[in-house]
Design an enzyme around this catalytic site. Structure first.
Site, PDB file in Angstrom:
ATOM      1  N   CYS A 170     -44.715  27.681  22.309  1.00  0.00           N
ATOM      2  CA  CYS A 170     -43.756  28.781  22.177  1.00  0.00           C
ATOM      3  C   CYS A 170     -43.901  29.679  23.396  1.00  0.00           C
ATOM      4  O   CYS A 170     -44.909  30.382  23.531  1.00  0.00           O
ATOM      5  CB  CYS A 170     -43.997  29.562  20.889  1.00  0.00           C
ATOM      6  SG  CYS A 170     -42.851  30.941  20.669  1.00  0.00           S
TER       7      CYS A 170
ATOM      8  N   HIS B  90     -36.858  19.355  23.465  1.00  0.00           N
ATOM      9  CA  HIS B  90     -35.646  20.121  23.734  1.00  0.00           C
ATOM     10  C   HIS B  90     -34.483  19.221  24.124  1.00  0.00           C
ATOM     11  O   HIS B  90     -34.652  18.267  24.886  1.00  0.00           O
ATOM     12  CB  HIS B  90     -35.875  21.120  24.873  1.00  0.00           C
ATOM     13  CG  HIS B  90     -36.693  22.297  24.483  1.00  0.00           C
ATOM     14  ND1 HIS B  90     -36.143  23.446  23.956  1.00  0.00           N
ATOM     15  CD2 HIS B  90     -38.030  22.491  24.510  1.00  0.00           C
ATOM     16  CE1 HIS B  90     -37.114  24.299  23.690  1.00  0.00           C
ATOM     17  NE2 HIS B  90     -38.264  23.756  24.013  1.00  0.00           N
TER      18      HIS B  90
ATOM     19  N   GLU C 149     -33.430  26.614  17.103  1.00  0.00           N
ATOM     20  CA  GLU C 149     -34.788  26.087  17.081  1.00  0.00           C
ATOM     21  C   GLU C 149     -35.065  25.298  15.815  1.00  0.00           C
ATOM     22  O   GLU C 149     -34.648  25.699  14.729  1.00  0.00           O
ATOM     23  CB  GLU C 149     -35.798  27.234  17.182  1.00  0.00           C
ATOM     24  CG  GLU C 149     -35.764  27.978  18.510  1.00  0.00           C
ATOM     25  CD  GLU C 149     -36.960  28.898  18.666  1.00  0.00           C
ATOM     26  OE1 GLU C 149     -38.080  28.505  18.240  1.00  0.00           O
ATOM     27  OE2 GLU C 149     -36.793  29.999  19.202  1.00  0.00           O
TER      28      GLU C 149
ATOM     29  N   CYS D 276     -35.652  32.017  23.148  1.00  0.00           N
ATOM     30  CA  CYS D 276     -36.572  30.874  23.068  1.00  0.00           C
ATOM     31  C   CYS D 276     -37.123  30.650  24.468  1.00  0.00           C
ATOM     32  O   CYS D 276     -36.382  30.235  25.366  1.00  0.00           O
ATOM     33  CB  CYS D 276     -35.851  29.636  22.548  1.00  0.00           C
ATOM     34  SG  CYS D 276     -36.886  28.157  22.486  1.00  0.00           S
TER      35      CYS D 276
ATOM     36  N   GLY E  20     -37.144  27.092  25.468  1.00  0.00           N
ATOM     37  CA  GLY E  20     -35.737  26.715  25.629  1.00  0.00           C
ATOM     38  C   GLY E  20     -35.190  27.143  26.970  1.00  0.00           C
ATOM     39  O   GLY E  20     -34.425  26.407  27.616  1.00  0.00           O
TER      40      GLY E  20
END
Length: 275
Positions: A76, A162, A211, A220, A223
């Site tokens: 994260c 992703h 997510e 994110c 992301g």
């Protein structure tokens, strides 16, 4: 026993940080995490993050990550900035010093620039389908049939999976429809975080991310890293890109294969609590 937590956020991607440095390693109950994540009857957060003793002796601390539905996460980006800021405020790490932390996906290096800004070495983006994981051969882009149309995306691992889709407008209602469907598509055996990227120019991208385990979030970090990496791999982005998310902006720097990717952004404290 009551448990203390710190509510934090990185450009709107919010977390409950718990200090387990004095505890034996543990895995929280998924239903308990989901109950605490509820924004009406619990604390409310996108992820629960623990700070624990490092398993890897080369790292200062370990941090665990659990999504709002209680499922574990490998990485994260916004969360690790909050972990670094928390450790700095606690006096456990120093400012302007590279510190190696251990995530569920492996080590990352962080540097606290000031009380609210953290730089993170997110490692090298991995486009290998087996690493993502993605049940498709390796190509620059991949295509699946969704909701009556062929949808193309780039795929990369930033310590978690992703998919990145480039669209003309991230406000297109099609985005709201496709995000949840692709997140759980069978080509991603462990699910995927799905980013919808609108290229503003070679150095700027607008992004929304659905997510896995959390749904639509205001930001994110991984992301943003994935969007910049996929954009650069397709010749659409410069080495330094500003990524604008609903909650704020991150700076992503990547100089291509053989180099690690760096993310710079804020980390904010909200409140302390006890459950």
């Amino acid at each position: 026993m009551p448990s203390r937590f710190t509510k934090m956020h990185g450009i709107g991607n919010d977390f409950a940080i718990v200090d387990w440095r004095e505890d034996a390693p543990r895995v929280p109950n998924a239903a308990r995490v989901a109950a605490l994540a509820d924004r009406h009857t619990g604390v409310g957060f996108d992820q629960l993050i623990s700070i624990e003793p490092a398993r890897d002796p080369s790292c200062a601390f370990y941090y665990g990550i659990w999504n709002a539905d209680g499922s574990p996460s490998g990485q994260c980006g916004n969360g690790v900035r909050c972990v670094a800021a928390w450790l700095y405020r606690d006096g456990a790490i120093e400012r302007d010093t590279d510190v190696r932390l251990e995530s569920p996906s492996g080590p990352v290096t962080v540097r606290v620039l000031d009380e609210g800004t953290v730089v993170v070495d997110m490692g090298e983006p991995n486009f290998d389908p087996a690493a993502i994981p993605l049940d498709m051969p390796r190509h620059a882009t991949h295509t699946v049939h969704l909701e009556g149309e062929d949808v193309s995306f780039g795929a990369v691992s930033m310590g978690n999976p992703h998919a990145v889709l480039f669209v003309d407008d991230i406000a297109d209602p099609r985005v709201d429809r496709l995000g949840p469907v692709l997140t759980t598509h069978a080509v991603f055996p462990k699910g995927a975080n799905v980013g919808f990227a609108q290229r503003v120019g070679p150095d700027r991208i607008r992004l929304r991310v659905h997510e896995r385990g959390a749904g639509w979030t205001r930001a994110c970090g991984t992301g943003a890293c994935a969007a910049a990496a996929v954009a650069q791999s397709l010749g659409l982005a410069a080495p330094v890109v500003q990524v604008d998310l609903p909650g704020g902006t991150l700076t992503i720097e990547w100089h291509g294969p053989g180099h690690t990717l760096w993310m710079t952004g804020p980390a904010a404290f909200v409140f302390e609590g006890e459950v």
